[in-house]
Design an enzyme around this catalytic site. Sequence first.
Site, PDB file in Angstrom:
ATOM      1  CG  ASP A 209      -0.004  -0.219   2.499  1.00 63.60           C
ATOM      2  OD1 ASP A 209       0.813   0.640   2.839  1.00 63.60           O
ATOM      3  OD2 ASP A 209      -0.132  -1.288   3.099  1.00 63.60           O
ATOM      4  CG  ASP A 211       3.614   5.141   5.296  1.00 64.04           C
ATOM      5  OD1 ASP A 211       3.160   4.103   5.799  1.00 64.04           O
ATOM      6  OD2 ASP A 211       4.208   6.006   5.959  1.00 64.04           O
TER       7      ASP A 211
END
Length: 269
Positions: A209, A211
């Site tokens: 993902d 941050d």
Amino acid sequence: MVTRADIGVLGGSGFYSLLDDAEEIELSTPYGPPSDVVTIGRIGSRSVAFIPRHGRDHRFPPHRIPYRANLWALRSLGVTQVLAPSAVGSLKAEYGPGAIVVPDQIVDRTSGRPQTYYDVSGAVHVSFADPYCPSGRAAAVATARSTGWGDVVDGGTLVVIEGPRFSSRAESQWFAANGWSIVGMTGYPESVLARELALCYTSLSLVTDHDAGVEAGQGVTHDEVLEFFARNVTRMRTLIAETVQALPTDRTCSCGSALDGIKLPFELP
Ligand SMILES: [Zn+2]
């Protein structure tokens, strides 16, 4: 029966099925037991020792992992090269979920973790200017590219945070502003302990993902990370197996001489 191993893999519990002729060994170290029983087996022609760094039942959060015991256990089995797959968040918009980053630098933002073996007597200062094994890195990058992984990043800086919480948006933006690439919670002190035992250490970081400071939404949730990692376990397993077999059989790097000329306060296993 294989009772020693050349290569250590510290990873998630999805990786057991990597090993042929697997045998489980319960080990103790001066630093307590490792995260779990060590599974030793073969991948192709290479002998491999596997430790799930969080334990099989995931009982160790990143800040509680017995890092010293894990690396000590690997060395006591004859391991010289360590491969360390992990999940990371990306600090760069261009590295999206699914990218593999093989970092060449690290920034330690952990606190309070035991991070050295040499805290008994005398000073042992290892060089950590280049934390990762150049041969291992080259093998990992070439393998990921040759297996058609897609997004493979050669180099970059891994920031290791204490956790278990994720970064605040401001922390994340600060990391990104420094030009750092990815954020994780387990890469330190694992890497420095490997160096303190003169082991080669290579990180295979899978981006799950973006941050908090890089994405516009609510930031990372634990469920998102787990779900993404689960979907990529099979791919990662193949990549780890291929990388293990691509690691050099003769060490030409300087990792093995990290302790040359240093007087050690005790004998290494
Ligand atoms: Zn090396």
